[in-house]
Design a protein around this motif. Structure first.
Motif: not given
Ligand SMILES: [Zn+2]
Ligand SMILES: [Zn+2]
Length: 199
Positions: A13, A15-16, A33, A36
Motif C-alpha cells: 500500500c 500509504n501503509h 490497502c 485507505c
C-alpha cells in the motif's frame, strides 16, 4: 531472496508500506490497502484521488462537500462578517444613544446574530465549517464593540482613556451599554450566529 520475490509479487500500500495488497486505485492504479481504499461508484480509489482526509485514528474519510470551503469563500465570508459587524454595530450604538428609554437595545444582539449567520452563510455559498462559525460569532462581538465605541468616540467625542477612570460607576457603564443584559444577549447572538454555520 524469497522475500524480495514476494515483495515484487505482492505490492505494498502506498500509504501503509507494511501492508501487502492486491487492490489498486481505479484511477491512478496505485496499490492501496483496505484501510485507505475509498468505495466510490467507479470502484475503489486511493485517498489522493478522492480528496479524502486522514482522521486521527489513521482511517480516511471524504469530507462533506458542505465543509469544503475555498479560500475565496472564506474571504467573502470575512468581508460579509466585517461589513455586517460594522454597520449593525453603528446602528446598535446609534439606537442606544438616541432613544431616551434606558438601555433596551440588548435585543439588537439577537437580530445581529441572525443577520451575521445568514450573511456569512450566504457569502460562503452555504458552506459550513468551524472557522465560518467563529467568523459569524465574531461578527456579533465586533458589533457590540462598535456599538460601545460609537457612543463614546463618535457621539461624545471622548477617548477610551478619558472614559476609563469612570468605568467603576454603574451609571457610566449603563450609558456605555456595558450591562449584564447586553453581555448575555451578545453571547446569545453569537450562539445563534454560530448555529447557522454548524456542520
Ligand atoms: Zn488514486
Ligand atoms: Zn493503506
Amino acid at each position: 531472496m524469497q522475500t524480495i520475490i514476494a515483495d515484487q509479487e505482492e505490492p505494498k500500500c502506498i500509504n501503509h508500506p507494511q501492508t501487502a495488497t492486491s487492490v489498486r486505485c481505479s484511477k491512478c492504479l496505485d496499490p492501496i490497502c483496505l484501510v485507505c481504499a475509498i468505495r466510490t461508484p467507479v470502484g475503489l480509489r486511493c485517498p489522493k484521488c478522492t480528496g479524502a482526509a486522514r482522521g486521527r485514528d489513521g482511517t480516511y474519510f471524504v469530507p462533506s462537500l458542505l465543509a469544503q470551503v475555498s479560500r475565496q469563500q472564506y474571504l467573502k465570508a470575512l468581508a460579509a462578517a466585517t461589513a455586517i459587524g460594522l454597520v449593525s454595530g453603528v446602528a446598535w450604538g446609534q439606537f442606544r444613544y438616541t432613544g431616551n428609554i434606558g438601555d433596551w437595545s440588548f435585543w439588537f444582539a439577537l437580530i445581529i446574530g441572525l443577520l451575521a449567520g445568514e450573511g456569512v452563510a450566504r457569502a460562503a455559498n452555504e458552506r459550513r465549517s468551524p472557522q465560518l462559525q467563529i467568523a459569524a460569532a465574531g461578527t456579533v462581538l465586533v458589533a457590540a464593540v462598535v456599538a460601545l465605541a460609537w457612543g463614546v468616540l463618535v457621539k461624545e467625542g471622548l477617548t477610551f482613556s478619558q472614559v476609563r477612570p469612570y468605568l467603576g460607576e454603574s451609571v457610566i457603564r449603563q450609558y456605555l451599554g456595558m450591562t449584564v443584559p447586553n453581555a448575555l444577549f451578545t453571547l446569545f447572538g453569537m450562539f445563534l450566529a454560530a448555529q447557522r454555520l454548524k456542520l
